[in-house]
Design an enzyme around this catalytic site. Structure first.
Site, PDB file in Angstrom:
ATOM      1  N   ARG A  72     -17.812  -3.763   9.895  1.00 32.94           N
ATOM      2  CA  ARG A  72     -18.832  -2.742   9.641  1.00 32.94           C
ATOM      3  C   ARG A  72     -20.020  -3.298   8.881  1.00 32.94           C
ATOM      4  O   ARG A  72     -21.156  -2.997   9.150  1.00 32.94           O
ATOM      5  CB  ARG A  72     -18.233  -1.598   8.809  1.00 32.94           C
ATOM      6  CG  ARG A  72     -17.320  -0.726   9.588  1.00 32.94           C
ATOM      7  CD  ARG A  72     -16.369  -0.008   8.695  1.00 32.94           C
ATOM      8  NE  ARG A  72     -15.399  -0.944   8.151  1.00 32.94           N
ATOM      9  CZ  ARG A  72     -14.357  -0.611   7.432  1.00 32.94           C
ATOM     10  NH1 ARG A  72     -14.169   0.656   7.108  1.00 32.94           N
ATOM     11  NH2 ARG A  72     -13.515  -1.517   7.005  1.00 32.94           N
ATOM     12  N   SER A  79     -10.887   5.019   6.111  1.00 31.28           N
ATOM     13  CA  SER A  79      -9.860   6.038   5.880  1.00 31.28           C
ATOM     14  C   SER A  79      -9.885   6.535   4.437  1.00 31.28           C
ATOM     15  O   SER A  79      -9.682   7.725   4.182  1.00 31.28           O
ATOM     16  CB  SER A  79      -8.475   5.468   6.197  1.00 31.28           C
ATOM     17  OG  SER A  79      -8.430   5.046   7.541  1.00 31.28           O
ATOM     18  N   LYS A 133       0.863  -1.197   0.000  1.00 31.62           N
ATOM     19  CA  LYS A 133       0.000   0.000   0.000  1.00 31.62           C
ATOM     20  C   LYS A 133       0.888   1.231   0.000  1.00 31.62           C
ATOM     21  O   LYS A 133       1.945   1.227   0.626  1.00 31.62           O
ATOM     22  CB  LYS A 133      -0.855   0.032   1.274  1.00 31.62           C
ATOM     23  CG  LYS A 133      -2.005  -0.964   1.264  1.00 31.62           C
ATOM     24  CD  LYS A 133      -2.936  -0.712   2.437  1.00 31.62           C
ATOM     25  CE  LYS A 133      -4.099  -1.701   2.436  1.00 31.62           C
ATOM     26  NZ  LYS A 133      -4.925  -1.578   3.647  1.00 31.62           N
TER      27      LYS A 133
HETATM   28  P1  ADP Z   1      -6.585  -2.477   7.186  1.00 32.67           P
HETATM   29  O1  ADP Z   1      -5.805  -1.864   6.093  1.00 32.67           O
HETATM   30  O2  ADP Z   1      -5.859  -3.531   7.954  1.00 32.67           O
HETATM   31  O3  ADP Z   1      -8.004  -2.876   6.866  1.00 32.67           O
HETATM   32  P2  ADP Z   1      -7.693  -0.180   8.481  1.00 32.67           P
HETATM   33  O4  ADP Z   1      -6.964   0.922   9.127  1.00 32.67           O
HETATM   34  O5  ADP Z   1      -8.462   0.148   7.253  1.00 32.67           O
HETATM   35  O6  ADP Z   1      -6.660  -1.305   8.247  1.00 32.67           O
HETATM   36  O7  ADP Z   1      -8.673  -0.855   9.520  1.00 32.67           O
HETATM   37  C1  ADP Z   1      -8.220  -1.465  10.689  1.00 32.67           C
HETATM   38  C2  ADP Z   1      -9.376  -2.194  11.340  1.00 32.67           C
HETATM   39  O8  ADP Z   1     -10.367  -1.250  11.724  1.00 32.67           O
HETATM   40  C3  ADP Z   1     -10.086  -3.188  10.440  1.00 32.67           C
HETATM   41  O9  ADP Z   1     -10.498  -4.284  11.234  1.00 32.67           O
HETATM   42  C4  ADP Z   1     -11.276  -2.433   9.941  1.00 32.67           C
HETATM   43  O10 ADP Z   1     -12.353  -3.294   9.626  1.00 32.67           O
HETATM   44  C5  ADP Z   1     -11.606  -1.609  11.163  1.00 32.67           C
HETATM   45  N1  ADP Z   1     -12.334  -0.387  10.833  1.00 32.67           N
HETATM   46  C6  ADP Z   1     -12.014   0.571   9.945  1.00 32.67           C
HETATM   47  N2  ADP Z   1     -12.935   1.542   9.909  1.00 32.67           N
HETATM   48  C7  ADP Z   1     -13.882   1.186  10.810  1.00 32.67           C
HETATM   49  C8  ADP Z   1     -15.132   1.759  11.216  1.00 32.67           C
HETATM   50  N3  ADP Z   1     -15.619   2.874  10.682  1.00 32.67           N
HETATM   51  N4  ADP Z   1     -15.833   1.091  12.152  1.00 32.67           N
HETATM   52  C9  ADP Z   1     -15.376  -0.064  12.675  1.00 32.67           C
HETATM   53  N5  ADP Z   1     -14.243  -0.655  12.326  1.00 32.67           N
HETATM   54  C10 ADP Z   1     -13.500  -0.048  11.401  1.00 32.67           C
END
Ligand code: ADP
Length: 160
Positions: free
Chosen positions: A92, A130, A43
Site C-alpha cells: 500500500r 484490518s 497475534k
Molecule cells: P499480515 O498479518 O500477514 O500482514 P494482513 O491480513 O494484514 O496479513 O494482510 C495480508 C496481505 O494483504 C499483506 O500483503 C498486506 O500488505 C495486504 N493488504 C492488507 N490490506 C491491504 C489493502 N488495503 N490494500 C492492499 N493490500 C492490502
C-alpha cells in the site's frame, strides 16, 4: 501454458475491501488462487480462524478460481504442497515495504523456486487495513465502505 497457482497469505482479521481488491486482480491473472489464512500464535485475533475463513469464502464466492485454506506451518511448505509458484502480497505504502522485503527475502532463501509478487490496490484502499477497520467498528463507526456486507454484520455482532 503451465497452470499457474498463486497463494495470498495473511491474517485477514477480518477480510477488507483492500484484500478483496488484491484477490480480484490476482484471480484475473492466475489460474488458481489460494487465500491462506495464517495461524499466527503471536497475534490474538478478534475473529476465530473458522470465522475468518467463513467470511472470506462468503466474500469470494463469485470467484470460481479462488479457494480459502489454512495451514499450520511454513508458507513455502504450503506453496510447495499445493503447486503454488507465486506468493502474492499487497503493497500500500512505503511503510509496508521494509517488512514485506524481509519476508520475501526469507521466503526466497527457504524456497528459491517460488516468486513473491507485490500488487498495489486501487488507491482508494491504500489507507485500509484490518486494524483500523476494527477500531472504527469498535466505536460504533460505519464500516460499510471498507468491508463486504457479511463482514460488516459480523463486526456489528462482535461489538454489540
Ligand atoms: P499480515 O498479518 O500477514 O500482514 P494482513 O491480513 O494484514 O496479513 O494482510 C495480508 C496481505 O494483504 C499483506 O500483503 C498486506 O500488505 C495486504 N493488504 C492488507 N490490506 C491491504 C489493502 N488495503 N490494500 C492492499 N493490500 C492490502
Amino acid at each position: 501454458m503451465k497452470n499457474k497457482t498463486a497463494v495470498y497469505p495473511g491474517s485477514f482479521d477480518p477480510i477488507t475491501n483492500g484484500h478483496l481488491d488484491i484477490i480480484g486482480r490476482a484471480a484475473a491473472i492466475f489460474d488458481n488462487v489460494y487465500i491462506l489464512v495464517a495461524i499466527n500464535p503471536s497475534k490474538s485475533p478478534l475473529f476465530k480462524l473458522q470465522e475468518r475463513i467463513q467470511m472470506i469464502e462468503e466474500a469470494t464466492k463469485e470467484l470460481p478460481n479462488v479457494k480459502t485454506a489454512t495451514f499450520d506451518g511454513l508458507l513455502v511448505d504450503f506453496a510447495k504442497m499445493n503447486d503454488c509458484s507465486v506468493i502474492i502480497r499487497g503493497l500500500r505504502a512505503i511503510s509496508d515495504f521494509e517488512y514485506e522485503l524481509q519476508m520475501a527475502m526469507m521466503n526466497k532463501k527457504l524456497a528459491e523456486e517460488i516468486e513473491t509478487i507485490f500488487m498495489t490496490p486501487n488507491e482508494k484502499y491504500t489507507y485500509l487495513n484490518s486494524s483500523i477497520v476494527k477500531q472504527v467498528a469498535s466505536f460504533g463507526g460505519d464500516v460499510t465502505n471498507f468491508v463486504p456486507e457479511n463482514v460488516r454484520k459480523a463486526l456489528l455482532q462482535k461489538f454489540s
